[in-house]
Design a protein around this motif. Structure first.
Motif, PDB file in Angstrom:
ATOM      1  N   ILE A  88       0.807  -1.223   0.000  1.00  0.00           N
ATOM      2  CA  ILE A  88       0.000   0.000   0.000  1.00  0.00           C
ATOM      3  C   ILE A  88       0.840   1.273   0.000  1.00  0.00           C
ATOM      4  O   ILE A  88       0.561   2.197  -0.782  1.00  0.00           O
ATOM      5  N   PRO A  89       1.877   1.423   0.849  1.00  0.00           N
ATOM      6  CA  PRO A  89       2.655   2.680   0.829  1.00  0.00           C
ATOM      7  C   PRO A  89       3.246   2.977  -0.555  1.00  0.00           C
ATOM      8  O   PRO A  89       3.261   4.129  -0.992  1.00  0.00           O
ATOM      9  N   PHE A  90       3.752   1.938  -1.219  1.00  0.00           N
ATOM     10  CA  PHE A  90       4.339   2.156  -2.549  1.00  0.00           C
ATOM     11  C   PHE A  90       3.286   2.673  -3.525  1.00  0.00           C
ATOM     12  O   PHE A  90       3.521   3.648  -4.250  1.00  0.00           O
ATOM     13  N   PHE A 124      20.460   5.049 -10.294  1.00  0.00           N
ATOM     14  CA  PHE A 124      20.632   5.343 -11.719  1.00  0.00           C
ATOM     15  C   PHE A 124      20.530   6.850 -11.922  1.00  0.00           C
ATOM     16  O   PHE A 124      19.443   7.411 -12.008  1.00  0.00           O
ATOM     17  N   THR A 125      21.655   7.506 -12.017  1.00  0.00           N
ATOM     18  CA  THR A 125      21.645   8.970 -12.097  1.00  0.00           C
ATOM     19  C   THR A 125      21.065   9.477 -13.418  1.00  0.00           C
ATOM     20  O   THR A 125      20.752  10.667 -13.534  1.00  0.00           O
ATOM     21  N   ALA A 126      20.915   8.603 -14.414  1.00  0.00           N
ATOM     22  CA  ALA A 126      20.270   9.013 -15.665  1.00  0.00           C
ATOM     23  C   ALA A 126      18.778   9.263 -15.464  1.00  0.00           C
ATOM     24  O   ALA A 126      18.140   9.912 -16.302  1.00  0.00           O
ATOM     25  N   LEU A 127      18.226   8.782 -14.352  1.00  0.00           N
ATOM     26  CA  LEU A 127      16.824   9.015 -14.038  1.00  0.00           C
ATOM     27  C   LEU A 127      16.704  10.201 -13.087  1.00  0.00           C
ATOM     28  O   LEU A 127      17.446  10.297 -12.106  1.00  0.00           O
ATOM     29  N   PRO A 128      15.740  11.091 -13.322  1.00  0.00           N
ATOM     30  CA  PRO A 128      15.550  12.235 -12.418  1.00  0.00           C
ATOM     31  C   PRO A 128      14.784  11.819 -11.160  1.00  0.00           C
ATOM     32  O   PRO A 128      14.089  10.801 -11.141  1.00  0.00           O
ATOM     33  N   ALA A 129      14.914  12.618 -10.120  1.00  0.00           N
ATOM     34  CA  ALA A 129      14.102  12.428  -8.916  1.00  0.00           C
ATOM     35  C   ALA A 129      12.756  13.140  -9.131  1.00  0.00           C
ATOM     36  O   ALA A 129      12.705  14.179  -9.798  1.00  0.00           O
ATOM     37  N   PRO A 130      11.660  12.576  -8.630  1.00  0.00           N
ATOM     38  CA  PRO A 130      11.529  11.390  -7.785  1.00  0.00           C
ATOM     39  C   PRO A 130      11.360  10.085  -8.561  1.00  0.00           C
ATOM     40  O   PRO A 130      11.190   9.023  -7.951  1.00  0.00           O
ATOM     41  N   LEU A 131      11.383  10.131  -9.895  1.00  0.00           N
ATOM     42  CA  LEU A 131      11.235   8.898 -10.678  1.00  0.00           C
ATOM     43  C   LEU A 131      12.279   7.876 -10.265  1.00  0.00           C
ATOM     44  O   LEU A 131      11.986   6.688 -10.139  1.00  0.00           O
ATOM     45  N   ARG A 132      13.497   8.338 -10.051  1.00  0.00           N
ATOM     46  CA  ARG A 132      14.576   7.434  -9.672  1.00  0.00           C
ATOM     47  C   ARG A 132      14.273   6.715  -8.364  1.00  0.00           C
ATOM     48  O   ARG A 132      14.473   5.499  -8.239  1.00  0.00           O
ATOM     49  N   GLN A 133      13.760   7.448  -7.390  1.00  0.00           N
ATOM     50  CA  GLN A 133      13.470   6.840  -6.093  1.00  0.00           C
ATOM     51  C   GLN A 133      12.305   5.839  -6.176  1.00  0.00           C
ATOM     52  O   GLN A 133      12.339   4.771  -5.554  1.00  0.00           O
ATOM     53  N   VAL A 134      11.283   6.190  -6.935  1.00  0.00           N
ATOM     54  CA  VAL A 134      10.134   5.283  -7.069  1.00  0.00           C
ATOM     55  C   VAL A 134      10.548   4.011  -7.798  1.00  0.00           C
ATOM     56  O   VAL A 134      10.183   2.893  -7.400  1.00  0.00           O
ATOM     57  N   MET A 135      11.311   4.148  -8.871  1.00  0.00           N
ATOM     58  CA  MET A 135      11.781   2.966  -9.594  1.00  0.00           C
ATOM     59  C   MET A 135      12.707   2.121  -8.711  1.00  0.00           C
ATOM     60  O   MET A 135      12.670   0.893  -8.750  1.00  0.00           O
ATOM     61  N   GLY A 136      13.538   2.788  -7.926  1.00  0.00           N
ATOM     62  CA  GLY A 136      14.396   2.050  -7.015  1.00  0.00           C
ATOM     63  C   GLY A 136      13.606   1.281  -5.972  1.00  0.00           C
ATOM     64  O   GLY A 136      13.947   0.139  -5.623  1.00  0.00           O
ATOM     65  N   LEU A 185       0.352   4.106  -2.933  1.00  0.00           N
ATOM     66  CA  LEU A 185      -0.145   5.435  -2.574  1.00  0.00           C
ATOM     67  C   LEU A 185       0.832   6.517  -3.029  1.00  0.00           C
ATOM     68  O   LEU A 185       0.430   7.564  -3.568  1.00  0.00           O
ATOM     69  N   THR A 186       2.114   6.269  -2.826  1.00  0.00           N
ATOM     70  CA  THR A 186       3.125   7.224  -3.263  1.00  0.00           C
ATOM     71  C   THR A 186       3.128   7.361  -4.776  1.00  0.00           C
ATOM     72  O   THR A 186       3.201   8.473  -5.321  1.00  0.00           O
ATOM     73  N   THR A 187       3.048   6.221  -5.466  1.00  0.00           N
ATOM     74  CA  THR A 187       3.073   6.239  -6.928  1.00  0.00           C
ATOM     75  C   THR A 187       1.879   6.991  -7.500  1.00  0.00           C
ATOM     76  O   THR A 187       2.018   7.813  -8.422  1.00  0.00           O
ATOM     77  N   VAL A 188       0.701   6.723  -6.952  1.00  0.00           N
ATOM     78  CA  VAL A 188      -0.500   7.403  -7.431  1.00  0.00           C
ATOM     79  C   VAL A 188      -0.402   8.908  -7.181  1.00  0.00           C
ATOM     80  O   VAL A 188      -0.756   9.728  -8.043  1.00  0.00           O
ATOM     81  N   ALA A 189       0.092   9.288  -5.991  1.00  0.00           N
ATOM     82  CA  ALA A 189       0.197  10.713  -5.663  1.00  0.00           C
ATOM     83  C   ALA A 189       1.158  11.440  -6.606  1.00  0.00           C
ATOM     84  O   ALA A 189       0.947  12.609  -6.943  1.00  0.00           O
ATOM     85  N   LEU A 190       2.191  10.741  -7.044  1.00  0.00           N
ATOM     86  CA  LEU A 190       3.205  11.365  -7.899  1.00  0.00           C
ATOM     87  C   LEU A 190       2.999  11.059  -9.378  1.00  0.00           C
ATOM     88  O   LEU A 190       3.821  11.462 -10.210  1.00  0.00           O
ATOM     89  N   LEU A 191       1.901  10.381  -9.716  1.00  0.00           N
ATOM     90  CA  LEU A 191       1.748   9.848 -11.063  1.00  0.00           C
ATOM     91  C   LEU A 191       1.912  10.879 -12.180  1.00  0.00           C
ATOM     92  O   LEU A 191       2.643  10.615 -13.150  1.00  0.00           O
ATOM     93  N   PRO A 192       1.278  12.051 -12.108  1.00  0.00           N
ATOM     94  CA  PRO A 192       1.471  13.016 -13.219  1.00  0.00           C
ATOM     95  C   PRO A 192       2.938  13.383 -13.422  1.00  0.00           C
ATOM     96  O   PRO A 192       3.410  13.444 -14.566  1.00  0.00           O
ATOM     97  N   LEU A 193       3.670  13.608 -12.339  1.00  0.00           N
ATOM     98  CA  LEU A 193       5.090  13.946 -12.447  1.00  0.00           C
ATOM     99  C   LEU A 193       5.895  12.766 -12.965  1.00  0.00           C
ATOM    100  O   LEU A 193       6.787  12.928 -13.808  1.00  0.00           O
ATOM    101  N   LEU A 194       5.572  11.569 -12.477  1.00  0.00           N
ATOM    102  CA  LEU A 194       6.308  10.386 -12.917  1.00  0.00           C
ATOM    103  C   LEU A 194       6.113  10.140 -14.410  1.00  0.00           C
ATOM    104  O   LEU A 194       7.063   9.787 -15.121  1.00  0.00           O
ATOM    105  N   LEU A 195       4.894  10.323 -14.894  1.00  0.00           N
ATOM    106  CA  LEU A 195       4.629  10.135 -16.314  1.00  0.00           C
ATOM    107  C   LEU A 195       5.401  11.153 -17.148  1.00  0.00           C
ATOM    108  O   LEU A 195       5.985  10.814 -18.184  1.00  0.00           O
ATOM    109  N   TYR A 196       5.420  12.397 -16.689  1.00  0.00           N
ATOM    110  CA  TYR A 196       6.160  13.439 -17.403  1.00  0.00           C
ATOM    111  C   TYR A 196       7.648  13.113 -17.435  1.00  0.00           C
ATOM    112  O   TYR A 196       8.305  13.193 -18.492  1.00  0.00           O
TER     113      TYR A 196
END
Length: 237
Positions: free
Chosen positions: A3-5, A164-176, A7-18
């Motif tokens: 659930i925590p993962f 993976f520094t080629a990925l920006p934050a917070p995408l990098r943290q969520v993928m990690g 919830l975080t992903t959904v909250a950040l979804l527009p930014l993560l998609l961008y």
């Protein structure tokens, strides 16, 4: 469900998609390696046969030729250490997930091998494959390979994508975060089914000198570093 993962992903979804779309647009897309997908160190019949299957690592993304890749590097090191004749073969598809790999393995002729290494998890991470499905597909893969390769499949750890520094934050943290969840599945499955799987961990390849120009995949030196980290952990045959 974690659930925590989610919830975080959904909250950040527009930014993560961008960020995901932008990363795909600006990151160089490297081709799979060329050249022969097999080779041998030493003369005569091989004493040991290595097969690497999986995603971009097995496909040799980041290098020009397969003889610079993981399977070849492992075979070379084992030949140097033991004096044995060691053959290698690699089969990989860039961007593939475990479900599709299993479908492919039903159709692709693979050689005889004493050690089979599986490198999977990055594309299932970015594709948000359910953990239960990921584990089920691991078991499917083992069943597919069991008759031809009775020894345990060597599961390579999922790379720590939060580094993976080629990925920006917070995408990098969520993928990690997601990569660690799938890596836990590898560890747990190997622990629960030691007759079928062995888990092999190796240090993250984050040194820029070990990365290809996309800042994401290993370079030839990166594959060599991975091989050096793994070779001592391989079972004695």
């Amino acid at each position: 469900m974690h659930i925590p993962f989610w919830l975080t992903t959904v909250a950040l979804l527009p930014l993560l998609l961008y960020q995901g779309k932008r990363t795909r647009r600006v990151t160089p897309r490297l081709a799979e390696a060329g050249g022969d997908t097999h080779g041998q160190y030493g003369e005569g019949e091989p004493d040991l046969r290595i097969l690497v299957i999986g995603e971009s690592t097995a496909a040799g993304v980041g290098i020009e030729r397969h003889d610079q890749g993981l399977a070849s590097q492992l075979a070379r090191l084992l030949h140097q250490r033991t004096g044995q004749v060691v053959s290698w073969h690699t089969y990989g598809v860039n961007g593939i997930r475990l479900t599709q790999l299993n479908r492919n393995l039903l159709q692709v002729p693979l050689p005889a091998a004493d050690l089979v290494l599986l490198s999977m998890g990055v594309n299932d991470t970015t594709g948000f494959t359910r953990r239960s499905r990921f584990q089920q597909q691991l078991l499917t893969l083992r069943a597919t390979l069991a008759e031809r390769y009775p020894r345990p499949v060597q599961l390579l750890s999922v790379p720590p994508m939060h580094r993976f520094t080629a990925l920006p934050a917070p995408l990098r943290q969520v993928m990690g975060w997601r990569a660690r969840q799938l890596d836990h599945i590898l560890r747990r499955t190997a622990r629960e089914r030691p007759e079928s799987f062995t888990y092999l961990d190796y240090p993250a390849v984050v040194d820029p000198t070990l990365l290809a120009r996309d800042g994401y995949h290993p370079s030839a030196k990166g594959y060599q570093a991975i091989a050096q980290a793994l070779v001592g952990k391989l079972p004695q045959t």
